[in-house]
Design a protein around this motif. Sequence first.
Motif, PDB file in Angstrom:
ATOM      1  N   ILE A   1       0.611  -0.916   0.130  1.00 51.01           N
ATOM      2  CA  ILE A   1      -0.044   0.341  -0.252  1.00 51.01           C
ATOM      3  C   ILE A   1       1.425   0.996  -0.106  1.00 51.01           C
ATOM      4  N   GLY A   2       0.829   2.031  -1.182  1.00 51.42           N
ATOM      5  CA  GLY A   2       1.194   3.181  -1.157  1.00 51.42           C
ATOM      6  C   GLY A   2       3.104   3.621  -0.348  1.00 51.42           C
ATOM      7  N   MET A   3       3.797   4.161  -0.114  1.00 52.70           N
ATOM      8  CA  MET A   3       5.175   3.249  -0.287  1.00 52.70           C
ATOM      9  C   MET A   3       5.303   2.925   0.991  1.00 52.70           C
ATOM     10  N   ASP A   4       6.209   1.871   1.256  1.00 52.49           N
ATOM     11  CA  ASP A   4       6.409   1.159   2.534  1.00 52.49           C
ATOM     12  C   ASP A   4       5.467   0.828   3.468  1.00 52.49           C
ATOM     13  N   HIS A   5       4.211   0.280   2.812  1.00 54.96           N
ATOM     14  CA  HIS A   5       3.118   0.153   4.368  1.00 54.96           C
ATOM     15  C   HIS A   5       2.185  -1.486   3.298  1.00 54.96           C
ATOM     16  N   PHE A   6       2.193  -2.565   3.895  1.00 52.58           N
ATOM     17  CA  PHE A   6       1.405  -3.859   4.227  1.00 52.58           C
ATOM     18  C   PHE A   6       0.405  -3.705   4.526  1.00 52.58           C
ATOM     19  N   ALA A   7      -0.105  -4.651   4.719  1.00 45.92           N
ATOM     20  CA  ALA A   7      -1.372  -4.419   5.047  1.00 45.92           C
ATOM     21  C   ALA A   7      -2.138  -6.210   5.107  1.00 45.92           C
TER      22      ALA A   7
ATOM     23  N   ALA B   1      -8.598   1.252   2.781  1.00 48.88           N
ATOM     24  CA  ALA B   1      -9.007   2.933   2.558  1.00 48.88           C
ATOM     25  C   ALA B   1      -8.094   2.886   1.391  1.00 48.88           C
ATOM     26  N   PHE B   2      -7.419   2.118   0.465  1.00 45.81           N
ATOM     27  CA  PHE B   2      -6.798   2.280  -0.716  1.00 45.81           C
ATOM     28  C   PHE B   2      -7.184   1.244  -1.566  1.00 45.81           C
ATOM     29  N   LYS B   3      -8.425   0.594  -1.547  1.00 44.10           N
ATOM     30  CA  LYS B   3      -8.912   0.053  -1.810  1.00 44.10           C
ATOM     31  C   LYS B   3     -10.171   0.368  -2.684  1.00 44.10           C
ATOM     32  N   ASN B   4     -10.517   1.385  -2.458  1.00 45.02           N
ATOM     33  CA  ASN B   4     -11.924   2.491  -1.951  1.00 45.02           C
ATOM     34  C   ASN B   4     -11.039   3.965  -2.231  1.00 45.02           C
TER      35      ASN B   4
ATOM     36  N   ASN C   1      -0.398  12.034   5.335  1.00 46.65           N
ATOM     37  CA  ASN C   1      -0.065  13.112   5.991  1.00 46.65           C
ATOM     38  C   ASN C   1       1.161  13.154   6.572  1.00 46.65           C
ATOM     39  N   PHE C   2       1.844  14.388   7.405  1.00 46.57           N
ATOM     40  CA  PHE C   2       2.645  14.450   8.988  1.00 46.57           C
ATOM     41  C   PHE C   2       3.246  12.684  10.017  1.00 46.57           C
ATOM     42  N   MET C   3       1.957  12.580   9.536  1.00 49.69           N
ATOM     43  CA  MET C   3       1.698  10.901  10.866  1.00 49.69           C
ATOM     44  C   MET C   3       1.747   9.489   9.775  1.00 49.69           C
ATOM     45  N   GLY C   4       2.190   9.668   8.994  1.00 45.25           N
ATOM     46  CA  GLY C   4       2.257   8.939   7.178  1.00 45.25           C
ATOM     47  C   GLY C   4       1.244   8.695   6.784  1.00 45.25           C
ATOM     48  N   TYR C   5       0.891   7.522   6.491  1.00 47.26           N
ATOM     49  CA  TYR C   5      -0.452   6.629   5.909  1.00 47.26           C
ATOM     50  C   TYR C   5      -1.363   6.906   6.641  1.00 47.26           C
ATOM     51  N   THR C   6      -2.582   7.096   6.531  1.00 49.60           N
ATOM     52  CA  THR C   6      -3.762   7.531   7.962  1.00 49.60           C
ATOM     53  C   THR C   6      -5.159   6.325   6.938  1.00 49.60           C
ATOM     54  N   SER C   7      -6.062   5.831   7.092  1.00 50.66           N
ATOM     55  CA  SER C   7      -7.185   5.445   6.644  1.00 50.66           C
ATOM     56  C   SER C   7      -8.330   6.067   7.058  1.00 50.66           C
ATOM     57  N   SER C   8      -8.123   7.363   7.444  1.00 52.99           N
ATOM     58  CA  SER C   8      -9.148   7.958   7.715  1.00 52.99           C
ATOM     59  C   SER C   8      -8.582   9.732   7.571  1.00 52.99           C
ATOM     60  N   LYS C   9      -9.522  10.391   6.676  1.00 47.91           N
ATOM     61  CA  LYS C   9      -8.781  11.825   6.217  1.00 47.91           C
ATOM     62  C   LYS C   9      -8.883  12.960   7.602  1.00 47.91           C
TER      63      LYS C   9
ATOM     64  N   LEU D   1      -0.799  10.697  -6.175  1.00 49.84           N
ATOM     65  CA  LEU D   1       0.648   9.642  -6.355  1.00 49.84           C
ATOM     66  C   LEU D   1       0.650   8.461  -5.203  1.00 49.84           C
ATOM     67  N   MET D   2       1.064   9.716  -4.700  1.00 53.60           N
ATOM     68  CA  MET D   2       2.155   8.421  -3.134  1.00 53.60           C
ATOM     69  C   MET D   2       0.506   7.803  -2.538  1.00 53.60           C
ATOM     70  N   CYS D   3      -0.393   7.995  -2.786  1.00 53.08           N
ATOM     71  CA  CYS D   3      -1.393   6.934  -2.181  1.00 53.08           C
ATOM     72  C   CYS D   3      -2.273   6.295  -2.873  1.00 53.08           C
ATOM     73  N   GLN D   4      -2.246   6.440  -4.865  1.00 56.88           N
ATOM     74  CA  GLN D   4      -3.235   6.022  -4.999  1.00 56.88           C
ATOM     75  C   GLN D   4      -2.546   5.155  -6.501  1.00 56.88           C
TER      76      GLN D   4
END
Length: 454
Positions: A286-292, A301-304, A310-318, A378-381
Amino acid sequence: MSISLVQKYNVAGPRYTSYPTVPYWDETSFSIYNWEKSFLQSFQESNQSEGISLYIHLPFCESLCTFCGCHKRITKRHEVEHPYIEALLKEWKLYCAAFPETPIIKEIHLGGGTPTFFSAENLATLINGIFKTAKKSSAYEFSFEGHPNNTSRTHLQTLYNLGFRRVSFGVQDYSEQVQNAIHRKQSFHDVAKVTFWAKEIGYTSISHDLIFGLPFQTLENVIDTIEKTKSLSPDRIAFYSYAHVPWIKGNGQRGFKDEDVPKDDKKRQLYEVGKKLLAQKGYQEIGMDHFALQDDALFKAFKNGELHRNFMGYTSSKTQLMIGLGVSSISDSWYGFAQNEKELEAYYARLEQNELPVFRGHLLTEEDLIIRKHILNLMCQFSTSWHHAKNYFTALPDVLNQLTEMEKDGLLVISENYLVITEKGKPFIRNICMAFDLRLKQKAPETKLFSMTV
């Protein structure tokens, strides 16, 4: 993975947790007054519809991990906990005094430093203090970072009772030689213990943070670490690239020589092998350097198409507005960024004057906002579009022209209105984003600022 491509594109570049990146903030037009206008606009637009996020930085650590690039204060004196909690709550009260209505909190993330440096009782005082002047969103998601060596069952149970359902444990690597080099010694037994405690208590998303490219790290080390990690079945795995930036982080990363750190193709092999091992266990990239795993919220969230960064990294809720509390924390109103004082003494001093402890920031221009959306896409999708006129910017033809070489190399596909990163191009996502980074291109850094992209 082509050896020539790694050598061709492995340059220093940002990780794009924001745009513009921090070194390219325009601080000349920034002020506390303008920052307040920015976060109030965002609050009024989004508080009722989606709520806001809080990132709370807890900077204390008992020992220095030499791989770490976070702002921290090394101490074994736990009497520092209470005054820091009091300062955080005072900072929060300053924000609440500015808000026109009660804030609705959707996300809280406790980062550091070492959040579990703090006692469970003090963490409860912090969270309960926050909610004296706030409400929980119906879709709240609270998370924290736990050090396997000092996260107790009491920590986990207390935070669970307060609404926390996601925890990430820093593992890095299980090799004794690597752990000695990075000054982060922890056993598989300790990691397994806290992981099983979290599962028993009822945490719905448990993450392990691993790092590839660490000093003295071999392919065998990575395989061993991932096999051990798979045996514990965390819901998420962050498999980060080690950022070797001793010129920024000072003595911490000078405890080993440059030649002790895997580079280029050797480093990339560590990731590619690790990725294959994770895929065998059902972990999706998922994105860069992440797996789930597929039942985790991050994968959904990635599929949808709802993944956010953001500054916390990847998150499933914006959320549109993220307030950063604590020393060095960065806030994000979408229209602007603001960073708190980096030194603890300066942070305390500003609060003593009843001032928001912000020392620098950036207000985004219309062009910044458009480019920020493209880089987020680009970073998320792994794709972006300028089909709508609102996503077009004047320099776009030049950006696409700069990407033609990467398209020839099979890293991406450009159509009339779209750009899609190919599977082959995913390792070079930071390079692709750099083509959109107009501020970086307008003023190339004169000194080293960033880690290597691959």
